[in-house]
Design an enzyme around this catalytic site. Structure first.
Site: not given
Length: 248
Positions: A138, A151
């Site tokens: 990400s 996360y």
């Protein structure tokens, strides 16, 4: 990575980026197997796409991953590409003691899941022609979103793991990192319709163009994520961090 003629496993293939990648790679002439927890979602992915296959696996369960890997290799012995895409994202508040169930679930799914699946398949992959491992990280691996601290941390960890994996498998398996920006998917509630996120179709179009480059880049980075990816190297980290999260 060759653009066609592969046998590709995509985890998290029942929705979002995984589903879109599965359909696009299949359209290029690859055999695609999608995997995930929900059979109904996987069946939706493969519906109308002859030759695609679906397999259920719980990436939180190490025993289930080992059993899945054995079955996968038996059913698809030509497997040569693994795309570790499955992931979950949940917001967290760190200002007081809390239930850590969400944090632990993200660590297991986003970090231990790819590590365990790679471990279960690496011996097979090193014996295959044109083998590839793609780890989906990400943009938040490089600049964290403070409302999603675990996360972001899991994605930073998978980025680091991917660097080491690429080094150790050099000359044996091609290792690619796919680092998306915020994309309109169902990763978090309401994300699929938020204007500030990149439309999924536009994202996949740009990604597939990068995958089709020869040689394939070791990092698949659409233009929109480069602000995050290169923030620290370009001396803009504090500015980008504040812009992403709001100045404190």
């Amino acid at each position: 990575m060759k653009p066609t003629g592969n046998t590709i496993l995509i985890t998290g293939g029942g929705s979002g980026i995984g589903q879109a990648l599965a359909r696009r790679f299949h359209a290029l002439g690859n055999q695609v197997i999608v995997a995930g927890r929900r059979r109904d979602a996987l069946d939706e992915t493969i519906a109308g796409h002859d030759g695609m296959a679906a397999m259920v696996v719980d990436v939180e369960d190490p025993a289930a991953i080992a059993t899945f890997a054995d079955r996968l290799i038996a059913d698809h012995p030509a497997l040569n590409v693994v795309i570790n895409n499955a992931g979950i994202m949940r917001s967290e508040t760190l200002t007081g003691a809390r239930d850590l169930a969400d944090a632990e679930a993200m660590i297991v799914t986003n970090l231990l899941g790819p590590i365990r699946l790679t471990n279960a398949l690496v011996d097979h992959l090193t014996r295959q022609p044109d083998p590839v491992i793609v780890n989906v990280t990400s943009g938040l691996a490089f600049v964290p979103m403070v409302s999603a601290p675990t996360y972001s941390a899991t994605k930073a960890a998978i980025h680091s793991y991917t660097l080491s994996l690429r080094h150790q498998l050099h000359g044996q398996v091609e290792v690619i990192e796919l680092a998306p920006p915020g994309v309109q998917t169902d990763l978090t509630p309401g994300q699929a319709t938020r204007d500030m996120y990149m439309p999924l179709a536009d994202y996949i179009d740009e990604v597939m163009g990068l995958f089709e480059q020869q040689p394939t880049p070791s990092e698949i980075l659409v233009e929109r994520v480069k602000m995050l990816r290169h923030a620290e190297a370009e001396g803009r980290f504090d500015q980008v961090m504040a812009g992403l999260n709001g100045a404190v």
